[in-house]
Design an enzyme around this catalytic site. Structure first.
Site: not given
Ligand code: NAD
Length: 335
Positions: A141, A221
């Site tokens: 992000c 942010h």
């Molecule tokens: P999150 O924890 O909200 O969601 C992750 C999902 O994956 C959940 O539904 C969880 O149940 C599932 N999960 C967990 N372990 C797993 C596994 N072993 N196999 C399959 N599914 C599994 O995470 P998020 O915030 O959506 O982040 C996901 C990615 O996006 C990360 O790489 C993060 O760095 C990136 N990201 C996050 C944000 C943010 O601010 N939340 C912003 C940009 C990018």
């Protein structure tokens, strides 16, 4: 033309938004989403009509919870042309072998390292470089927010040096287990932060150094940005360049905080209060002693979502022109 078949592995903060944004397009569709646990998010996904898949050893737990799985992760991957991996940072790289075995394309998120795919994506910066690729990483992000403003300013005026300070939200709004919180945390203490090198994974020619801290908020942010430019220009010139970017929104009219930006998203009836655009305070755009300064806010839960849609379109070669893809994505989601 048949639609590209897209699967979302990891239906969390990013995954659920990517699923809805893909479903809103006319050239791609969601064939399934995967969850590890049959929790409330899985129940809502089922209610929204998504086919839910899970890990092979979890199928029974979904059955017991009354949310029957349509199959295993492998079954879902088999049906897809491309998987958007939205599992937690560091987990996603472990899935690469599954995607390679099935011969599907895959996108990972900013929580994974650049080296996993060798190509880090931001639509306005390097769409064309993703055309036909099998593996792409959509940057985080914060990196997305930085690339969206640095790239157009560099094209117009030439960027000599960027210095940015990132004031980061402590965690996402639904992440109750990480709170309550009461501190300001320099993160990292050893400088510079990793955000500068991450921008260089998309824009290798940009000289940038960054610092970052976490504060007790969940909404957005905030970045304070300073740039030395090659060409002389005025604040008005910069406003013209940023004002022409569809994923940059100027905020003013009494908006003095991230709280009010989220209120705008609510008032616009955006899904989940999402603010997909960088929110730049146009009144902050200043040239002082020949250098550019401005302040922007970034909605961490949603700014990468349209970028994922564009990355899919480039990798599936559904559109060769980045500007056209950006326009198509924006229109379909209501940006
Ligand atoms: P999150 O924890 O909200 O969601 C992750 C999902 O994956 C959940 O539904 C969880 O149940 C599932 N999960 C967990 N372990 C797993 C596994 N072993 N196999 C399959 N599914 C599994 O995470 P998020 O915030 O959506 O982040 C996901 C990615 O996006 C990360 O790489 C993060 O760095 C990136 N990201 C996050 C944000 C943010 O601010 N939340 C912003 C940009 C990018």
């Amino acid at each position: 033309m048949s639609k590209a078949k897209i699967a979302v592995n990891g239906y969390g903060t990013i995954g659920k938004r990517v699923a809805d944004a893909v479903q809103a397009q006319d050239d791609m569709e969601i064939i399934g989403v995967s969850k590890t646990r049959p929790n409330y998010e899985a129940a809502v996904a089922a209610q929204l009509g998504y086919d839910i898949y899970t890990l092979a050893d979890r199928v029974e737990s979904f059955e017991k919870a009354g949310i029957p799985a349509a199959g295993t992760l492998e079954d879902m991957v088999e049906k897809a042309d491309l998987v958007v991996d939205c599992t937690p940072g560091g987990v996603g790289e472990g899935n690469k072998a599954v995607y390679e075995k099935a011969g599907v394309k895959a996108i990972w998120q900013g929580g994974e390292d650049h080296e996993l795919t060798g190509f880090s994506f931001n639509a306005v910066s390097n769409y064309e470089g993703a055309l036909g690729r099998d593996f792409v990483r959509v940057v985080s992000c914060n990196t997305t927010g930085l690339c969206r403003v640095i790239c157009p300013i560099d094209r117009e005026f030439g960027v000599k040096k960027v210095r940015a300070t990132l004031v980061r939200r402590a965690t996402d709004p639904n992440d109750a287990k990480k709170g309550p919180i009461n501190a300001i945390i320099p993160d990292p203490i050893k400088l510079p932060s990793h955000h500068g090198p991450d921008v260089k994974s998309v824009l290798p020619n940009i000289d940038i150094s960054t610092m970052a801290m976490k504060v007790p908020t969940t909404l957005m942010h905030l970045h304070t940005i300073n740039m030395e430019l090659e060409k002389d220009c005025s604040a008005e010139d910069v406003k013209e360049v940023l004002g022409a970017q569809s994923r940059v929104r100027f905020v003013g009219q009494g908006i003095g905080s991230t709280a009010e930006i989220i209120e705008v998203a609510r008032d616009l009836k955006r899904p989940r209060n999402d603010m997909w655009e960088n929110c730049v305070w146009n009144e902050s755009i200043t040239i002082y002693e020949g250098e550019l300064y401005f302040i922007q806010a970034i909605h961490q839960e949603s700014d990468v979502v349209p970028e994922n849609v564009d990355a899919i379109r480039a990798m599936m070669e559904l559109e060769s022109d980045g500007a056209k893809s950006i326009e198509k994505t924006n229109k379909a989601i209501g940006l």
